[in-house]
Design a protein around this motif. Structure first.
Motif, PDB file in Angstrom:
ATOM      1  N   GLN A 296      -0.754 -18.768  -8.922  1.00  0.00           N
ATOM      2  CA  GLN A 296      -0.339 -18.205 -10.202  1.00  0.00           C
ATOM      3  C   GLN A 296       0.274 -19.293 -11.061  1.00  0.00           C
ATOM      4  O   GLN A 296       0.645 -20.367 -10.572  1.00  0.00           O
ATOM      5  CB  GLN A 296       0.658 -17.062 -10.001  1.00  0.00           C
ATOM      6  CG  GLN A 296       1.929 -17.465  -9.267  1.00  0.00           C
ATOM      7  CD  GLN A 296       2.882 -16.311  -9.049  1.00  0.00           C
ATOM      8  OE1 GLN A 296       3.247 -15.614  -9.988  1.00  0.00           O
ATOM      9  NE2 GLN A 296       3.283 -16.094  -7.800  1.00  0.00           N
TER      10      GLN A 296
ATOM     11  N   ALA B 164       1.263 -15.218 -14.471  1.00  0.00           N
ATOM     12  CA  ALA B 164      -0.098 -14.695 -14.543  1.00  0.00           C
ATOM     13  C   ALA B 164      -0.891 -15.231 -13.362  1.00  0.00           C
ATOM     14  O   ALA B 164      -0.737 -16.392 -12.977  1.00  0.00           O
ATOM     15  CB  ALA B 164      -0.773 -15.090 -15.858  1.00  0.00           C
ATOM     16  N   PRO B 165      -1.761 -14.406 -12.761  1.00  0.00           N
ATOM     17  CA  PRO B 165      -2.488 -14.829 -11.567  1.00  0.00           C
ATOM     18  C   PRO B 165      -3.684 -15.710 -11.893  1.00  0.00           C
ATOM     19  O   PRO B 165      -4.265 -15.624 -12.979  1.00  0.00           O
ATOM     20  CB  PRO B 165      -2.945 -13.501 -10.954  1.00  0.00           C
ATOM     21  CG  PRO B 165      -3.139 -12.611 -12.138  1.00  0.00           C
ATOM     22  CD  PRO B 165      -2.060 -13.005 -13.120  1.00  0.00           C
TER      23      PRO B 165
ATOM     24  N   PRO C 202      -1.002 -12.146 -18.139  1.00  0.00           N
ATOM     25  CA  PRO C 202      -0.288 -11.333 -17.150  1.00  0.00           C
ATOM     26  C   PRO C 202      -0.978 -10.004 -16.828  1.00  0.00           C
ATOM     27  O   PRO C 202      -0.755  -9.444 -15.750  1.00  0.00           O
ATOM     28  CB  PRO C 202       1.077 -11.084 -17.820  1.00  0.00           C
ATOM     29  CG  PRO C 202       1.236 -12.220 -18.776  1.00  0.00           C
ATOM     30  CD  PRO C 202      -0.144 -12.519 -19.277  1.00  0.00           C
TER      31      PRO C 202
ATOM     32  N   TRP D 115      -2.667  -9.077 -13.404  1.00  0.00           N
ATOM     33  CA  TRP D 115      -1.990  -8.670 -12.164  1.00  0.00           C
ATOM     34  C   TRP D 115      -2.546  -7.335 -11.665  1.00  0.00           C
ATOM     35  O   TRP D 115      -2.489  -7.038 -10.476  1.00  0.00           O
ATOM     36  CB  TRP D 115      -0.486  -8.566 -12.377  1.00  0.00           C
ATOM     37  CG  TRP D 115       0.217  -9.900 -12.337  1.00  0.00           C
ATOM     38  CD1 TRP D 115       0.926 -10.496 -13.335  1.00  0.00           C
ATOM     39  CD2 TRP D 115       0.281 -10.807 -11.228  1.00  0.00           C
ATOM     40  NE1 TRP D 115       1.422 -11.714 -12.929  1.00  0.00           N
ATOM     41  CE2 TRP D 115       1.040 -11.926 -11.636  1.00  0.00           C
ATOM     42  CE3 TRP D 115      -0.237 -10.786  -9.929  1.00  0.00           C
ATOM     43  CZ2 TRP D 115       1.291 -13.005 -10.797  1.00  0.00           C
ATOM     44  CZ3 TRP D 115       0.010 -11.865  -9.084  1.00  0.00           C
ATOM     45  CH2 TRP D 115       0.775 -12.955  -9.526  1.00  0.00           C
ATOM     46  N   GLN D 116      -3.091  -6.522 -12.563  1.00  0.00           N
ATOM     47  CA  GLN D 116      -3.710  -5.281 -12.124  1.00  0.00           C
ATOM     48  C   GLN D 116      -4.943  -5.576 -11.267  1.00  0.00           C
ATOM     49  O   GLN D 116      -5.210  -4.869 -10.286  1.00  0.00           O
ATOM     50  CB  GLN D 116      -4.099  -4.423 -13.335  1.00  0.00           C
ATOM     51  CG  GLN D 116      -4.687  -3.061 -12.962  1.00  0.00           C
ATOM     52  CD  GLN D 116      -3.742  -2.236 -12.100  1.00  0.00           C
ATOM     53  OE1 GLN D 116      -2.598  -2.020 -12.458  1.00  0.00           O
ATOM     54  NE2 GLN D 116      -4.219  -1.778 -10.943  1.00  0.00           N
TER      55      GLN D 116
ATOM     56  N   HIS E 150      -5.224  -8.120  -9.382  1.00  0.00           N
ATOM     57  CA  HIS E 150      -4.650  -8.536  -8.101  1.00  0.00           C
ATOM     58  C   HIS E 150      -4.330  -7.315  -7.246  1.00  0.00           C
ATOM     59  O   HIS E 150      -4.643  -7.289  -6.034  1.00  0.00           O
ATOM     60  CB  HIS E 150      -3.394  -9.371  -8.366  1.00  0.00           C
ATOM     61  CG  HIS E 150      -2.640  -9.745  -7.130  1.00  0.00           C
ATOM     62  ND1 HIS E 150      -1.436  -9.168  -6.801  1.00  0.00           N
ATOM     63  CD2 HIS E 150      -2.930 -10.630  -6.129  1.00  0.00           C
ATOM     64  CE1 HIS E 150      -1.007  -9.677  -5.666  1.00  0.00           C
ATOM     65  NE2 HIS E 150      -1.883 -10.561  -5.241  1.00  0.00           N
ATOM     66  N   GLN E 151      -3.726  -6.302  -7.833  1.00  0.00           N
ATOM     67  CA  GLN E 151      -3.404  -5.079  -7.093  1.00  0.00           C
ATOM     68  C   GLN E 151      -4.665  -4.383  -6.600  1.00  0.00           C
ATOM     69  O   GLN E 151      -4.729  -3.904  -5.459  1.00  0.00           O
ATOM     70  CB  GLN E 151      -2.580  -4.132  -7.959  1.00  0.00           C
ATOM     71  CG  GLN E 151      -1.137  -4.554  -8.133  1.00  0.00           C
ATOM     72  CD  GLN E 151      -0.418  -4.641  -6.789  1.00  0.00           C
ATOM     73  OE1 GLN E 151      -0.009  -5.716  -6.351  1.00  0.00           O
ATOM     74  NE2 GLN E 151      -0.275  -3.524  -6.108  1.00  0.00           N
TER      75      GLN E 151
END
Length: 300
Positions: free
Chosen positions: A225, A244-245, A283, A286-287, A289-290
């Motif tokens: 990140q 942010a990823p 950012p 990140w959703q 990523h989840q």
């Protein structure tokens, strides 16, 4: 426990480390109070210290939440409805970016610890680590064999590693024995590299770096990140922006989920899959990523 410190830069000193250990043994909170002009080093920020900032009142240095003294400890200010004003004031110096790589490794009983941190530092900064220790300033010159002997002979599981390059680089590593019947050591390391506002971190090169690092001893997982922050890796008690990823690497040869760009890394007998998540500046990814974590947990 409340400790006051008015240094411009507050490190994880031996005294603070001992106080943190005492608080953990006695189930207490360690509250560190500094002026708004102070900064924390990366190892202290990563510790369990609660940072309180004194500036026309009190607030949490990492969240901006207004606080007050209730006679026993610093607690949230009940009537506060916004961040502390100083927390939302722009930093005086230009904000750069910090490339943060958090990775996990499983080591065999005879394995040498610290090799992955050394390889990643060499690849990203051009130089190996300079030293390691448990508090700041670091006490030992870099030698993976000495670090391994230290972890094997003491209950202290966290060590700090600093880079030798002119580019700021620092890692915090936690080691713990693998759960029986497995033998060996589990490692969780967060490596942070600093960049100025006019420099571009090597985002596109990360998959090749991970591939090279995993050639001999593959990683279990790695999350990359980008975080807005000071290039020197210290932290001001001010808002600098959201992380942010970039991508996630996971041990195994995955074919899904749909909609994710994937790349096979590592040796054929111990493959790793790299999933691209974002550009490091958005950012909202990140959703993704989840969603990816949810898929990986459901995948045998």
């Amino acid at each position: 426990m409340v400790v006051l410190n008015d240094r411009p830069v507050v490190p994880l000193s031996p005294a603070i480390s001992q106080a943190l250990a005492e608080c953990e043994r006695t189930d207490r909170t360690f509250q560190l109070v500094t002026p708004a002009t102070s900064r924390l080093t990366l190892p202290l920020r990563a510790s369990k210290a609660q940072w309180l900032v004194h500036d026309d009142g009190y607030y949490e240095g990492l969240t901006g939440r207004p606080m007050h003294w209730n006679g026993t400890a610093f607690v949230p200010l009940p009537e506060a409805r916004d961040y502390a004003p100083t927390y939302t004031t722009p930093p005086a110096d230009p904000i750069g970016s910090q490339l943060v790589l958090t990775f996990q490794v499983r080591h065999a009983p005879e394995g040498v610890l610290g090799a992955h941190t050394e390889k990643l530092m060499r690849l990203i900064t051009g130089d190996p680590p300079k030293g390691w220790g448990t508090t700041e300033p670091l006490q030992h010159r870099w030698a993976p064999e000495d670090l391994t002997a230290h972890i094997s002979s003491t209950a202290t599981s966290r060590v700090i590693t600093i880079g030798a390059s002119s580019r700021p680089a620092m890692a915090t590593s936690d080691f713990s024995p693998l759960v029986s019947p497995a033998a060996g050591m589990a490692e969780m390391t967060t490596l942070t590299i600093g960049y100025t506002d006019d420099e571009d971190p090597p985002i596109t090169q990360l998959p090749s770096f991970i591939d090279l690092v995993s050639a001999d001893h593959p990683l279990t997982a790695l999350l990359a990140q980008l975080i807005p922050g000071r290039p020197d890796l210290t932290t001001e008690p001010r808002w600098t922006g959201s992380s942010a990823p970039i991508g996630l690497a996971s041990a195994g040869a995955y074919t899904g989920p749909p909609g994710f760009s994937r790349k096979r890394l590592g040796p054929p007998d111990a493959p790793i899959t790299w999933f691209h998540l974002g550009d490091g500046y958005s950012p909202e990814y990140w959703q993704r990523h989840q969603d990816l974590l949810t898929h990986l947990r459901r995948t045998p």
